[in-house]
Write a protein that holds these residues in place. Structure first.
Motif, PDB file in Angstrom:
ATOM      1  N   ASP A   1      30.143  14.172 -22.858  1.00 46.56           N
ATOM      2  CA  ASP A   1      30.024  13.240 -21.738  1.00 46.56           C
ATOM      3  C   ASP A   1      29.875  11.791 -22.171  1.00 46.56           C
ATOM      4  O   ASP A   1      29.907  10.897 -21.342  1.00 46.56           O
ATOM      5  CB  ASP A   1      28.819  13.625 -20.875  1.00 46.56           C
ATOM      6  CG  ASP A   1      28.977  15.010 -20.283  1.00 46.56           C
ATOM      7  OD1 ASP A   1      30.129  15.430 -20.076  1.00 46.56           O
ATOM      8  OD2 ASP A   1      27.956  15.669 -20.038  1.00 46.56           O
TER       9      ASP A   1
ATOM     10  N   THR B   1      45.546   9.593 -27.774  1.00 44.41           N
ATOM     11  CA  THR B   1      45.670   8.425 -28.641  1.00 44.41           C
ATOM     12  C   THR B   1      44.843   8.588 -29.904  1.00 44.41           C
ATOM     13  O   THR B   1      45.297   8.270 -31.004  1.00 44.41           O
ATOM     14  CB  THR B   1      45.232   7.155 -27.883  1.00 44.41           C
ATOM     15  OG1 THR B   1      46.065   7.018 -26.738  1.00 44.41           O
ATOM     16  CG2 THR B   1      45.359   5.924 -28.761  1.00 44.41           C
TER      17      THR B   1
ATOM     18  N   GLU C   1      41.543  22.294 -18.993  1.00 43.57           N
ATOM     19  CA  GLU C   1      40.967  21.046 -19.505  1.00 43.57           C
ATOM     20  C   GLU C   1      41.927  20.377 -20.485  1.00 43.57           C
ATOM     21  O   GLU C   1      41.680  20.351 -21.687  1.00 43.57           O
ATOM     22  CB  GLU C   1      39.641  21.333 -20.204  1.00 43.57           C
ATOM     23  CG  GLU C   1      38.577  21.934 -19.309  1.00 43.57           C
ATOM     24  CD  GLU C   1      37.318  22.288 -20.078  1.00 43.57           C
ATOM     25  OE1 GLU C   1      37.107  21.759 -21.178  1.00 43.57           O
ATOM     26  OE2 GLU C   1      36.554  23.103 -19.569  1.00 43.57           O
TER      27      GLU C   1
ATOM     28  N   ARG D   1      34.168  19.455 -28.757  1.00 45.52           N
ATOM     29  CA  ARG D   1      35.540  19.381 -28.246  1.00 45.52           C
ATOM     30  C   ARG D   1      36.417  19.072 -29.447  1.00 45.52           C
ATOM     31  O   ARG D   1      36.184  18.104 -30.179  1.00 45.52           O
ATOM     32  CB  ARG D   1      35.660  18.272 -27.209  1.00 45.52           C
ATOM     33  CG  ARG D   1      37.055  18.112 -26.657  1.00 45.52           C
ATOM     34  CD  ARG D   1      37.061  18.276 -25.184  1.00 45.52           C
ATOM     35  NE  ARG D   1      38.291  17.752 -24.585  1.00 45.52           N
ATOM     36  CZ  ARG D   1      38.974  18.432 -23.697  1.00 45.52           C
ATOM     37  NH1 ARG D   1      38.550  19.611 -23.295  1.00 45.52           N
ATOM     38  NH2 ARG D   1      40.062  17.927 -23.178  1.00 45.52           N
TER      39      ARG D   1
ATOM     40  N   PRO E   1      43.916  17.478 -22.632  1.00 49.68           N
ATOM     41  CA  PRO E   1      43.395  16.259 -23.262  1.00 49.68           C
ATOM     42  C   PRO E   1      43.674  15.033 -22.392  1.00 49.68           C
ATOM     43  O   PRO E   1      44.713  14.934 -21.743  1.00 49.68           O
ATOM     44  CB  PRO E   1      44.141  16.182 -24.589  1.00 49.68           C
ATOM     45  CG  PRO E   1      45.345  17.026 -24.407  1.00 49.68           C
ATOM     46  CD  PRO E   1      44.998  18.072 -23.401  1.00 49.68           C
ATOM     47  N   THR E   2      42.742  14.108 -22.418  1.00 46.69           N
ATOM     48  CA  THR E   2      42.902  12.857 -21.685  1.00 46.69           C
ATOM     49  C   THR E   2      43.812  11.923 -22.492  1.00 46.69           C
ATOM     50  O   THR E   2      44.030  12.150 -23.687  1.00 46.69           O
ATOM     51  CB  THR E   2      41.545  12.180 -21.471  1.00 46.69           C
ATOM     52  OG1 THR E   2      41.003  11.818 -22.751  1.00 46.69           O
ATOM     53  CG2 THR E   2      40.582  13.093 -20.734  1.00 46.69           C
ATOM     54  N   PRO E   3      44.340  10.875 -21.869  1.00 44.45           N
ATOM     55  CA  PRO E   3      45.161   9.925 -22.632  1.00 44.45           C
ATOM     56  C   PRO E   3      44.405   9.302 -23.812  1.00 44.45           C
ATOM     57  O   PRO E   3      44.997   9.075 -24.870  1.00 44.45           O
ATOM     58  CB  PRO E   3      45.540   8.866 -21.590  1.00 44.45           C
ATOM     59  CG  PRO E   3      45.529   9.614 -20.304  1.00 44.45           C
ATOM     60  CD  PRO E   3      44.406  10.603 -20.431  1.00 44.45           C
ATOM     61  N   ASP E   4      43.110   9.043 -23.661  1.00 46.32           N
ATOM     62  CA  ASP E   4      42.323   8.502 -24.773  1.00 46.32           C
ATOM     63  C   ASP E   4      42.212   9.503 -25.920  1.00 46.32           C
ATOM     64  O   ASP E   4      42.262   9.125 -27.088  1.00 46.32           O
ATOM     65  CB  ASP E   4      40.922   8.105 -24.314  1.00 46.32           C
ATOM     66  CG  ASP E   4      40.942   6.888 -23.406  1.00 46.32           C
ATOM     67  OD1 ASP E   4      41.922   6.113 -23.480  1.00 46.32           O
ATOM     68  OD2 ASP E   4      39.986   6.713 -22.647  1.00 46.32           O
ATOM     69  N   GLU E   5      42.063  10.786 -25.593  1.00 49.00           N
ATOM     70  CA  GLU E   5      41.990  11.811 -26.629  1.00 49.00           C
ATOM     71  C   GLU E   5      43.323  11.943 -27.354  1.00 49.00           C
ATOM     72  O   GLU E   5      43.365  12.103 -28.576  1.00 49.00           O
ATOM     73  CB  GLU E   5      41.578  13.151 -26.016  1.00 49.00           C
ATOM     74  CG  GLU E   5      40.150  13.178 -25.536  1.00 49.00           C
ATOM     75  CD  GLU E   5      39.785  14.463 -24.832  1.00 49.00           C
ATOM     76  OE1 GLU E   5      38.594  14.799 -24.834  1.00 49.00           O
ATOM     77  OE2 GLU E   5      40.676  15.139 -24.272  1.00 49.00           O
TER      78      GLU E   5
ATOM     79  N   SER F   1      48.780  19.102 -23.851  1.00 49.19           N
ATOM     80  CA  SER F   1      49.746  18.151 -23.297  1.00 49.19           C
ATOM     81  C   SER F   1      50.943  18.097 -24.217  1.00 49.19           C
ATOM     82  O   SER F   1      50.794  17.963 -25.425  1.00 49.19           O
ATOM     83  CB  SER F   1      49.129  16.753 -23.193  1.00 49.19           C
ATOM     84  OG  SER F   1      48.170  16.711 -22.185  1.00 49.19           O
TER      85      SER F   1
ATOM     86  N   ASP G   1      31.325   8.689 -23.873  1.00 53.94           N
ATOM     87  CA  ASP G   1      32.562   8.093 -24.373  1.00 53.94           C
ATOM     88  C   ASP G   1      32.339   7.115 -25.509  1.00 53.94           C
ATOM     89  O   ASP G   1      33.283   6.656 -26.133  1.00 53.94           O
ATOM     90  CB  ASP G   1      33.304   7.388 -23.243  1.00 53.94           C
ATOM     91  CG  ASP G   1      33.883   8.369 -22.248  1.00 53.94           C
ATOM     92  OD1 ASP G   1      34.096   9.529 -22.632  1.00 53.94           O
ATOM     93  OD2 ASP G   1      34.109   7.965 -21.091  1.00 53.94           O
TER      94      ASP G   1
END
Length: 105
Positions: free
Chosen positions: A88, A72, A64, A34, A66-70, A7, A90
């Motif tokens: 899986d 951050t 894949e 990860r 990164p998610t917004p949490d990753e 991202s 969190d």
């Protein structure tokens, strides 16, 4: 094969997320991890991982990201390189890369 993505952030830097399978052998402690890396560019992020001993790390595509949490998590870490084993779950926290168990040679 490793899965991953990236991202681009508003300041121009990138966060790269890569899922790495562990090699087979008696010293393998973590089956899959990860890894998140914050760097100025994608090539620099991969160079940071290669300099840490992960020699065959390549990013092919953006399957894949990164998610917004990753994002951050990695932005708030002073080193900018994190890993997590339970993909899986969190509730598991992120760990600094220097704490990644290594297989004995």
């Amino acid at each position: 094969m490793a899965g991953g993505g990236f991202s681009r952030l508003p300041d121009g830097s990138v966060v790269v997320a890569i899922r790495l399978p562990a090699g087979a052998g008696p010293g393998v402690v973590v089956p899959q991890v990860r890894v998140l890396v914050h760097a100025a560019t994608r090539p620099r992020a991969l160079t940071r991982l290669r300099n840490l001993g992960l020699r065959s790390v390549y990013l092919r595509g953006n399957a894949e990201p990164p998610t917004p949490d990753e994002i951050t998590a990695v932005l708030h870490h002073p080193e900018g390189v994190l890993w997590r084993a339970k993909l899986d779950d969190d509730t598991e926290s992120w760990h600094p890369i220097r704490s990644l168990p290594r297989a004995s040679a």
